[in-house]
Design an enzyme around this catalytic site. Structure first.
Site, PDB file in Angstrom:
ATOM      1  N   ARG A 199      12.142  69.927  81.644  1.00 14.78           N
ATOM      2  CA  ARG A 199      12.686  69.716  80.312  1.00 14.78           C
ATOM      3  C   ARG A 199      12.081  70.732  79.350  1.00 14.78           C
ATOM      4  NH1 ARG A 199      12.345  64.297  76.715  1.00 14.78           N
ATOM      5  NH2 ARG A 199      10.126  64.570  77.009  1.00 14.78           N
ATOM      6  N   THR A 231      13.904  71.738  73.063  1.00 14.33           N
ATOM      7  CA  THR A 231      15.327  71.376  72.961  1.00 14.33           C
ATOM      8  C   THR A 231      15.674  70.181  73.832  1.00 14.33           C
ATOM      9  OG1 THR A 231      15.920  72.790  74.820  1.00 14.33           O
ATOM     10  CG2 THR A 231      15.913  73.807  72.630  1.00 14.33           C
ATOM     11  N   ASP A 281       3.170  62.690  84.069  1.00 15.73           N
ATOM     12  CA  ASP A 281       1.744  62.797  83.727  1.00 15.73           C
ATOM     13  C   ASP A 281       0.996  61.529  84.111  1.00 15.73           C
ATOM     14  OD1 ASP A 281       1.906  65.341  82.738  1.00 15.73           O
ATOM     15  OD2 ASP A 281       2.028  64.742  80.637  1.00 15.73           O
ATOM     16  N   ASP A 298       4.838  59.858  79.255  1.00 17.83           N
ATOM     17  CA  ASP A 298       5.337  60.844  80.218  1.00 17.83           C
ATOM     18  C   ASP A 298       5.084  60.323  81.625  1.00 17.83           C
ATOM     19  OD1 ASP A 298       5.300  63.137  82.100  1.00 17.83           O
ATOM     20  OD2 ASP A 298       5.765  64.257  80.291  1.00 17.83           O
TER      21      ASP A 298
HETATM   22  N1  URA Z   1      10.430  61.672  80.406  1.00 17.75           N
HETATM   23  C1  URA Z   1       9.315  60.906  80.423  1.00 17.75           C
HETATM   24  O1  URA Z   1       8.481  61.044  81.315  1.00 17.75           O
HETATM   25  N2  URA Z   1       9.161  59.990  79.450  1.00 17.75           N
HETATM   26  C2  URA Z   1      10.045  59.816  78.454  1.00 17.75           C
HETATM   27  O2  URA Z   1       9.843  58.960  77.603  1.00 17.75           O
HETATM   28  C3  URA Z   1      11.206  60.627  78.452  1.00 17.75           C
HETATM   29  C4  URA Z   1      11.372  61.542  79.436  1.00 17.75           C
END
Ligand code: URA
Length: 205
Positions: free
Chosen positions: A101, A105, A199, A196
């Site tokens: 990602r 953006t 993570d 995340d």
């Molecule tokens: N990806 C993630 O890991 N967490 C989110 O909240 C959105 C996308």
């Protein structure tokens, strides 16, 4: 589009473990795996079965066996769901979809895609965080380019924007999620969400 949000105590329990910011990666990974079992049960509810007579110790009866299932894990967070899928469906063939990602953006940037032939398979796309829907829509595009026709996305948390995007881009794709959350932050994180996912799974915070 067909969206199912699972309403099961075990799903809620493990989702709570995932949401809790004090959950360490080891427990987070276990909770992701356990929650995914409940998603897989729902996602495979209507897969076709082959029937064949089998012999029990007492008599002959009808046996049922699942057909071709392919799971496509969207890297890297989808890896946190893969063990549960392989455990429940040992014959599953596994593909990988690498998409990153863009932090500014939120647009998906493809870096890898490899899967087996999908034409006769029931395809499970493992995309735990359905935020803007960009990555999942891209993964479904790629699956369809590889002849997939029967696609179910497994999500841990979905946001309204992602569901709307999937409704517009891929109304034929089923979505099974553990929760439908409120909205997205300015950085496109799902709220309340769980942060995340990659993570937290891999301790890269
Ligand atoms: N990806 C993630 O890991 N967490 C989110 O909240 C959105 C996308």
């Amino acid at each position: 589009m067909n969206l199912t949000v699972i309403d099961h105590p075990l799903t809620r329990h493990y989702l709570t473990v995932l949401r809790d910011q004090s959950t360490e990666p080891e427990e987070f990974r276990a909770a992701a795996r356990r929650l995914t079992y409940t998603l897989v049960m729902e996602a495979t509810k209507n897969v076709p079965l082959d029937t064949a007579p089998i012999q029990t110790p007492l008599e002959e009866t009808t046996g049922y066996r699942i057909r071709d299932i392919v799971a496509v894990a969207v890297l890297r967070a989808g890896l946190g769901m893969l063990d549960a899928v392989i455990d429940l469906i040992p014959s599953v063939r596994v593909g990988f979809a690498g998409v990153q990602r863009d932090e500014e953006t939120a647009m998906p940037m493809e870096y890898y895609f490899k899967t087996a032939d999908l034409s006769s398979a029931h395809v499970l796309i493992l995309e735990p965080m359905l935020a803007t829907g960009g990555s999942l829509s891209w993964a479904v595009d790629k699956a369809k380019e590889n002849d997939a026709v029967d696609i179910t996305a497994l999500c841990v948390v979905a946001a309204p924007a992602g569901v709307q995007r999937m409704y517009e881009d891929h109304p034929d794709t089923r979505i099974v999620a553990a929760a439908m959350d409120r909205d997205l932050s300015d950085q496109y994180y799902i709220r309340p969400g769980l942060g995340d996912m990659g993570d937290r799974l891999f301790g890269t915070l």
